[in-house]
Structure formats: structure tokens, C-alpha cells
Design an enzyme around this catalytic site. Structure first.
Site, PDB file in Angstrom:
ATOM      1  N   ASP A 173     -13.464  86.830 121.916  1.00  0.00           N
ATOM      2  CA  ASP A 173     -13.419  87.636 123.127  1.00  0.00           C
ATOM      3  C   ASP A 173     -12.779  88.994 122.851  1.00  0.00           C
ATOM      4  OD1 ASP A 173     -13.547  87.740 126.194  1.00  0.00           O
ATOM      5  OD2 ASP A 173     -11.441  88.179 125.806  1.00  0.00           O
ATOM      6  N   GLU A 214     -13.764  78.126 104.726  1.00  0.00           N
ATOM      7  CA  GLU A 214     -13.263  76.823 104.273  1.00  0.00           C
ATOM      8  C   GLU A 214     -14.012  75.681 104.962  1.00  0.00           C
ATOM      9  OE1 GLU A 214      -9.053  76.344 104.821  1.00  0.00           O
ATOM     10  OE2 GLU A 214      -8.629  78.417 104.233  1.00  0.00           O
TER      11      GLU A 214
END
Length: 534
Positions: A209, A251
Site C-alpha cells: 500500500d 527466500e
């Protein structure tokens, strides 16, 4: 229901169709008037049948809901209005079993004033380490009675609020949303920990956002001083933050989509470099009027700015913040601008619906990924909310002149004959549904081969199974004035007629889908799009 067929590329996000769920208004599972995670779980088969690849959820975290959940009090807790963390984990897993990935919303610019950090900052006082996590400053004027600077709010009104001990704190949005200090290492560490928290629960991506607002000039200078970089928009320090985030996402094989409102194409593209965000919303396209020349320039500009960083374009017609497409395209001014929103703007919904159908096929044929806001597939118009029921702070802070965003957030109609259109509430929903909402109900549209829902289902199914759609090149074809025609790989052609008269279709071997019927002479009518096999 069988899981959907695999994506055409290993990078699913490069050509995905992603559905935006606004949880308060999607479906109510416990009957209390507010949509919740139980309601979403019950409607997962609907999303699977629609054919979407992923669902983006606006915030479901613990929140006072002053700004629809974008005032987060605790990222590791689901707000009781929506359910529990265990339910969120079940939802993520159940969606994945249907081939649907989950994207959550992270709001890094600010937190709720009920967040433990801010409550501790208020209690600790001036000069404390707790206040260093935010932007607290003494005021100007003889007695500190004036705000520290002149920054304007993203919502109408000021950006500074004074606390009892005399200091002021910064909030680019409402006073209940204090801005975090992203120069502080604890702020960066906390957000990376939050990312891991949700990635470990199976989330496939994060929508960021207000992604261009986090970093502030440490001097907090007046905006009117001019010259140099903007003091709080699109600062260069942001890119180091997102490079760190990208390392975390990598990851887990997760992805980002940024809410980046920037007019500068070159600056916009910087966020999409290979070690930063994977995608960012294309707001230039969302705000563009229904005009062929303007749309073509927008599409060309978007593809050109994405090409150097090899990022896919991300197309969107509507979201939880803007006027619904059907209503906007039926107005004299078909563009969108927050500054021009007003009560009583007339709209021809028949015309708007025809254009929205055409726009859906146009958008789904463009290279890259597409976001669909809940209810767009039902052709919902913007609803007129009685002023005493409007909850959006944009309306309140404007003194009542701005109609706010609640008109696009009305609870969905699922079943025409059921109370509250099958939303699931035993009591009136949190926002009132218009009297004509049953005519848009999903059950009624599912049985109608000419409905908006049927169009979206057929289009998404073709997009998934037909070679040529999704990521890849686009070649413009010669076309009459007011017509957009382009070729995609494998002989796929899209023609959108934005002119005022029917036009001939280019040579083709098959008509795959049209947004409306062709003329008796097999010409393409105005405000209609066709997918062809050349």
C-alpha cells in the site's frame, strides 16, 4: 472441482488473473452484517469457477477500521470482525488446493494509533526512543501552536496532530494513521519479520500500500520550498528498502505488487528493477478515459517503460478506491480523478455496461497480468450511499463534499431471492445494498449466457487455455479511427471499437469471443471488443 491447468510460464505472476477481495463486502459467514473469512472460504468454488490464479485480500488484520483496515493495530492477528488467524491459514491452504494463490496487503507507511508502538510513544514523551519510531516534532510559532510544516494530506485536511505534551506527529492520511519513521532500523526489521510471518503461512505475494510514500526527507521541509526531490513521495531511499524486501521474498518464492502512483514513467520503472518489486499497478490505464488514442498511448507507454526492466505490465480497471467501471464509462467524462469526484454525477449505465464489457476483453488481451476487483465480473455500478451511512474518512475529512469510496464497497449480491441478496447477513449489511442489487446477483447471471459473469468466465477460460494470451509481444494493426486492433502471438487478434459506427473485422478464421453481438453483417458495433483467430 478439479484444479485449474498449470500456468504457461514458471513465473505465474507474469500472466496471472488476480481477483481482489474486499473482505467486509465479499460474503458474510457468521451473519453479523460484515463479510469475513468464513464467507470467503464458502465462496472459493465460485472463484475457482471464475478461473482466477490468485486472490488479493485487502487488510484483514486487527484494526479499529477507521480507514477500512488500512489502519493496522497488529499484523499478526486477524481482526475478530473477519475471523481468526487459524481461519486465515485454512483459507490460504484451501484456496491453494483449488489452484488459487493468496496475496495479502501490507501497509508500511503507517500504523493505527492503537498500535502498541504508537501507544507507547504517546506515553513515553518527547525525545524518547519510542517516539523515534514515528515523526514527532515541536510545532512552529511562538508557543509551538503551528504544525511543523505545510505538507498536504492524501485525504482532505492537515497532516499533523498535536498531542497533550505539545509535540506534533505526522500522518499523511487520517490522524488515526501515524506515519512510521523508515529511517529507523527497528521499523525495517519489523516489516521484514511481518513478511516472513505471512510467507511462512503460505502466502504467495504481498500488495504494498502507498508504496512510494514511506521515506521522508529527515529535515521535514515545507513542500512549498520547491526544488530538489519531493520531501515524501518517490524518494531514492525507498529502493534500498524494497531491495531488502525482495531478498526476503526470494527466500520463499513470493512476489510483490506495488501501489505506485507516479506520473514519471522512468521513475515508476525503477521500482520494477530485477532486485526490487515484481509488478506494480498501472494506474495510468485505470484513470485513462474511454478514448482510443489515449488508451493506445497509455498501452504503448506502459509497455515501453516496463521493457528495460523486463517486468510484466499489470492492468487494472477498478479497485476498492475508485469509481466502478460501469458507472465511470457511462459518464460524459470517462476518466478518473480523485479531485473531481462529486455527488450527483449522471451516468448512462447501459452505455457504461457495454463499454465495461468491451474494456474487460481489451484488458484481458493485453500482455502481462490483470487484476479484477470483486463485483466487476458482475457488472456492478457505483452505489449511491445515503450520506448518514457513509463511513469512508475521505467523505468525513472533506466536510461532506467528497462522496468517498464506499459506493464501490457495497456487499456483493450472490442470490437474487435471498435476504440481502444472499450476502449471508441476518441483519442489514454494514453498507446498504441498492434496491436493484438482485438484478446483478451471481446466481441469476450464472444462468444467463449473455451476462457479465458469463463473459468473464468465458474470457478467463480462453485466456488460460488459448496460446497467445498473457506475457509476450503485442503488434498494432492498421485500423480505422477510434479502433484499437493488435495481434498477439499464435495468430490471436484483439479488436476494440471505440468509435461511433460499426467497423469491419480484419481477416480471420474464427471469432473466439465478443463482448456483445456482431451486427447482422458481422461487423463490430461501437463499444464492442472481439477476439479473433487470424
Amino acid at each position: 472441482m478439479a484444479a485449474p491447468t498449470p500456468q504457461r510460464t514458471g513465473d505465474w505472476w507474469r500472466d496471472a488473473v488476480i481477483y481482489q477481495v474486499y473482505p467486509r463486502s465479499f460474503a458474510d459467514g457468521d451473519g453479523d452484517g460484515t463479510g469475513d473469512l468464513a464467507g470467503v472460504r464458502a465462496r472459493l468454488p465460485y472463484l475457482a469457477e471464475l478461473g482466477v490464479d490468485a486472490v488479493w485480500f485487502t487488510p484483514w488484520y486487527l484494526s479499529p477500521l477507521v480507514d477500512g483496515g488500512y489502519d493496522v493495530a497488529d499484523y499478526r492477528t486477524v481482526d475478530p470482525a473477519f475471523g481468526t488467524l487459524a481461519e486465515a491459514e485454512k483459507l490460504i491452504a484451501e484456496a491453494r488446493e483449488l489452484g488459487i494463490r493468496t496475496i495479502v496487503d501490507i501497509v508500511p507507511n503507517h500504523v493505527s494509533d492503537q498500535h502498541p508502538w504508537f501507544r507507547a510513544a504517546l506515553a513515553a514523551g518527547p525525545g524518547s526512543p519510542e517516539r523515534a519510531l514515528f515523526h514527532f516534532r515541536p510545532g512552529r510559532g511562538a508557543h509551538g501552536e503551528l504544525p511543523p510544516n505545510d505538507w498536504p494530506s492524501q485525504f482532505t485536511g492537515g497532516t499533523w496532530t498535536r498531542v497533550p505534551d505539545g509535540e506534533w506527529y505526522l500522518h499523511l492520511f487520517t490522524p488515526q494513521q501515524p506515519d512510521l519513521n523508515w529511517a529507523h532500523p527497528a521499523v525495517r526489521q519489523e516489516h521484514e519479520d511481518v513478511l516472513r510471518f505471512w510467507f511462512e503461512r503460505g502466502v504467495a505475494g504481498v500488495r504494498i500500500d502507498s508504496a512510494a510514500l514511506l521515506a521522508k526527507d529527515p529535515a521535514l521541509p515545507d513542500l512549498t520550498e520547491g526544488g530538489g526531490p519531493h520531501p515524501f513521495v518517490d524518494r531514492d531511499e525507498l529502493h534500498d528498502i524494497y531491495r531488502s524486501w525482495r531478498a526476503v521474498a526470494d527466500e520463499y518464492g513470493a512476489v510483490f505488487v506495488g501501489e505506485v502512483w507516479l506520473p514519471d514513467a522512468e521513475r515508476f520503472a525503477r521500482y520494477l528493477r530485477p532486485d526490487e518489486l515484481h509488478t506494480a499497478f498501472n494506474f495510468t490505464f485505470l484513470t485513462c478515459p474511454w478514448e482510443a488514442d489515449r488508451l493506445r498511448r497509455c498501452i504503448d507507454g506502459t509497455l515501453a517503460e516496463h521493457a528495460p526492466v523486463k517486468a510484466p505490465a499489470t492492468w487494472v480497471l477498478c479497485n476498492h478506491d475508485v469509481t466502478r467501471t460501469v458507472t465511470r464509462y457511462g459518464r460524459a467524462d470517462t476518466a478518473f480523478d480523485f479531485a473531481t469526484k462529486a455527488f450527483g454525477t449522471p451516468s448512462d449505465l447501459t452505455l457504461g455496461t457495454r463499454r465495461a464489457r468491451a474494456a474487460a476483453l481489451l484488458t484481458l488481451a493485453l500482455p502481462g497480468s490483470v487484476y479484477v476487483y470483486q463485483g466487476e465480473e458482475l457488472g456492478l455500478p457505483e452505489a449511491d450511499i445515503p450520506t448518514d451511512r457513509i463511513q469512508d474518512p475521505m467523505h468525513v475529512r472533506s466536510g461532506g463534499s467528497d462522496p468517498g469510496r464506499d459506493g464501490c464497497r457495497v456487499p456483493l449480491p450472490w442470490a437474487a431471492a435471498e435476504p440481502h441478496c444472499g450476502f449471508g447477513s441476518r441483519t442489514p449489511p454494514w453498507l446498504p445494498q441498492p434496491a436493484d442489487w438482485p438484478s446483478y446477483a451471481a446466481d441469476r447471471q450464472a444462468a444467463d449466457p449473455r451476462s457479465m459473469l458469463t463473459l468473464y468466465r468465458r474470457a478467463i477460460a480462453l485466456r488460460r487455455t488459448t496460446p497467445g494470451f498473457g506475457d509476450g509481444p503485442l503488434t498494432w494493426l492498421t485500423a480505422p479511427a477510434g479502433v484499437l486492433a493488435f495481434a498477439r502471438p499464435h495468430g490471436l487478434v484483439c479488436v476494440a471499437n471505440l468509435s461511433t459506427a460499426p467497423v469491419d473485422l480484419p481477416a480471420h478464421t474464427a471469432v473466439l469471443l465478443t463482448s456483445g453481438p456482431l451486427t447482422p453483417g458481422s461487423r463490430l458495433p461501437p463499444d464492442t471488443t472481439a477476439w479473433l483467430r487470424a
